[in-house]
Design an enzyme around this catalytic site. Structure first.
Site, PDB file in Angstrom:
ATOM      1  N   LYS A 154       0.846  -1.184   0.000  1.00 26.57           N
ATOM      2  CA  LYS A 154       0.000   0.000   0.000  1.00 26.57           C
ATOM      3  C   LYS A 154       0.892   1.249   0.000  1.00 26.57           C
ATOM      4  O   LYS A 154       1.785   1.385   0.839  1.00 26.57           O
ATOM      5  CB  LYS A 154      -0.908   0.021   1.231  1.00 26.57           C
ATOM      6  CG  LYS A 154      -1.954  -1.087   1.256  1.00 26.57           C
ATOM      7  CD  LYS A 154      -3.084  -0.807   0.298  1.00 26.57           C
ATOM      8  CE  LYS A 154      -4.225  -1.794   0.460  1.00 26.57           C
ATOM      9  NZ  LYS A 154      -5.365  -1.485  -0.427  1.00 26.57           N
ATOM     10  N   LYS A 251     -14.533  -6.450  -6.462  1.00 27.27           N
ATOM     11  CA  LYS A 251     -14.753  -6.606  -5.027  1.00 27.27           C
ATOM     12  C   LYS A 251     -16.207  -7.026  -4.830  1.00 27.27           C
ATOM     13  O   LYS A 251     -17.130  -6.328  -5.241  1.00 27.27           O
ATOM     14  CB  LYS A 251     -14.486  -5.287  -4.294  1.00 27.27           C
ATOM     15  CG  LYS A 251     -13.042  -4.764  -4.387  1.00 27.27           C
ATOM     16  CD  LYS A 251     -12.124  -5.523  -3.451  1.00 27.27           C
ATOM     17  CE  LYS A 251     -10.717  -4.940  -3.450  1.00 27.27           C
ATOM     18  NZ  LYS A 251     -10.638  -3.587  -2.881  1.00 27.27           N
TER      19      LYS A 251
END
Length: 339
Positions: A154, A251
């Site tokens: 990230k 997702k």
């Protein structure tokens, strides 16, 4: 059919930080559907980016409890189409319900989900393991705590390249970068050149979701593949992503569950886009559902349960990126912490 709702607050092993937030706990709702001696389980977690909380999910499901509980023997596709009009404003609630129904339906049929769908699991991709934003020392420590073949890093800081250079000193693993909308156009194009030399496989959603002109520019000039996440939420977004991204990260909570997720993956493959499914820091309930989509994917990010200090369910297991299925039918889930 009986609807049972259970609220959990999942504690994480470490503070989890991305470009826009940090969390130590992940609120989650487990949906159970019970009928004919079988139970199916689904999950949805809270998400401030999409203005979703567990109480909101519960409230929306309670509004249609009678419709859910009066369901007769329908296919998952029929069930999803029936429920969608009532929950199209809350895909997270729809996702939890859809996963639970798919699980229940497959168990009643005496099959695992991937068997019901006639998927071949022989060439399943490995899952990455996510390293959230932290000090470089902490990020290195997290990698050493869990050696892994693929790390999802990230980013979205002013020191992104320096961070990756330092992490590279400590592992030969493949890196994937997720900037969570933290970069601009030129920054993305320039960073891609530097990151490719550091063993990065692709960049996930480097820019703001609605910057379509910027995405098109990056798509043309990036030396690394770009995977859509926040820009690809529901089924209609797959076609929009064509010629703007090289692949899409589906997702389940954002699109409304396994049923539309499978359709999105199928359309992406027809368009020549790379296919990926990601998680949203859920327990093994949600992760086990993702596992049954693996034969259709190029990449997967299903490490959510590995980030938890304590899981609430058993199901699929993960060892050095490789997923093993439960012997139980459906998604293979059993609740081990029942509230």
């Amino acid at each position: 059919m009986e609807l049972i709702l259970r609220e959990y607050n999942l504690k994480l092993k470490h503070t989890f930080t991305i470009s826009r937030k940090s969390i130590d706990f992940q609120p989650s709702l487990i949906v159970e559907l019970q009928r004919d001696g079988f139970s199916g389980f689904g999950e949805a977690t809270s998400n401030p980016y999409y203005k979703i909380t567990v109480p909101v999910i519960v409230q929306d499901l309670e509004k249609i409890r009678s419709i859910i509980e009066n369901t007769t023997d329908q296919t998952p596709e029929e069930f999803w189409s029936k429920i969608h009009p009532f929950l199209k404003h809350n895909m997270f609630a729809l996702c939890a319900l859809d996963i639970a129904y798919n699980d229940w339906y497959a168990r009643k049929k005496g099959k695992k989900l991937y068997e019901l769908w006639n998927y071949d699991i022989d060439k399943n991709p490995l899952t990455d393991y996510t390293i959230g934003i932290a000090s470089v020392d902490k990020m290195v420590a997290k990698m050493k705590e869990l050696p892994w073949p693929i790390y999802k890093i990230k980013l979205g800081t002013k020191e992104d390249i320096a961070i990756v250079k330092e992490l590279r000193k400590h592992t030969n693993a493949t890196f994937r970068i997720d900037a969570n909308c933290g970069w601009g156009v030129e920054e993305t194009i320039n960073n891609a050149v530097k990151l490719k030399k550091l063993g990065v496989e692709f960049l996930e959603q480097p820019m703001n979701a609605d910057n379509w002109e910027g995405h098109k520019e990056v798509y043309k000039h990036s030396v690394l593949p770009i995977i859509a996440d926040e820009s690809c939420i529901i089924e209609q977004d797959v076609a929009k992503s064509h010629h703007h991204f090289h692949g899409v990260n589906v997702k389940l909570m954002k699109c409304g569950g396994l049923t539309p997720g499978r359709r999105m993956i199928e359309e992406a493959k027809k368009l020549g886009l790379k296919t990926m499914v990601g998680c949203m820091t859920e327990s093994t309930v949600g992760i086990s559902a993702i596992a049954h989509l693996l034969p259709q994917l190029d990449y997967v990010d299903m490490d959510g349960a590995l980030l938890l200090a304590e899981d609430i369910a058993s199901g699929v297991t993960i060892d050095f990126g490789k997923i093993s299925y439960s012997e139980i039918n459906g998604t293979g889930v059993t609740l081990i912490k029942v509230l």
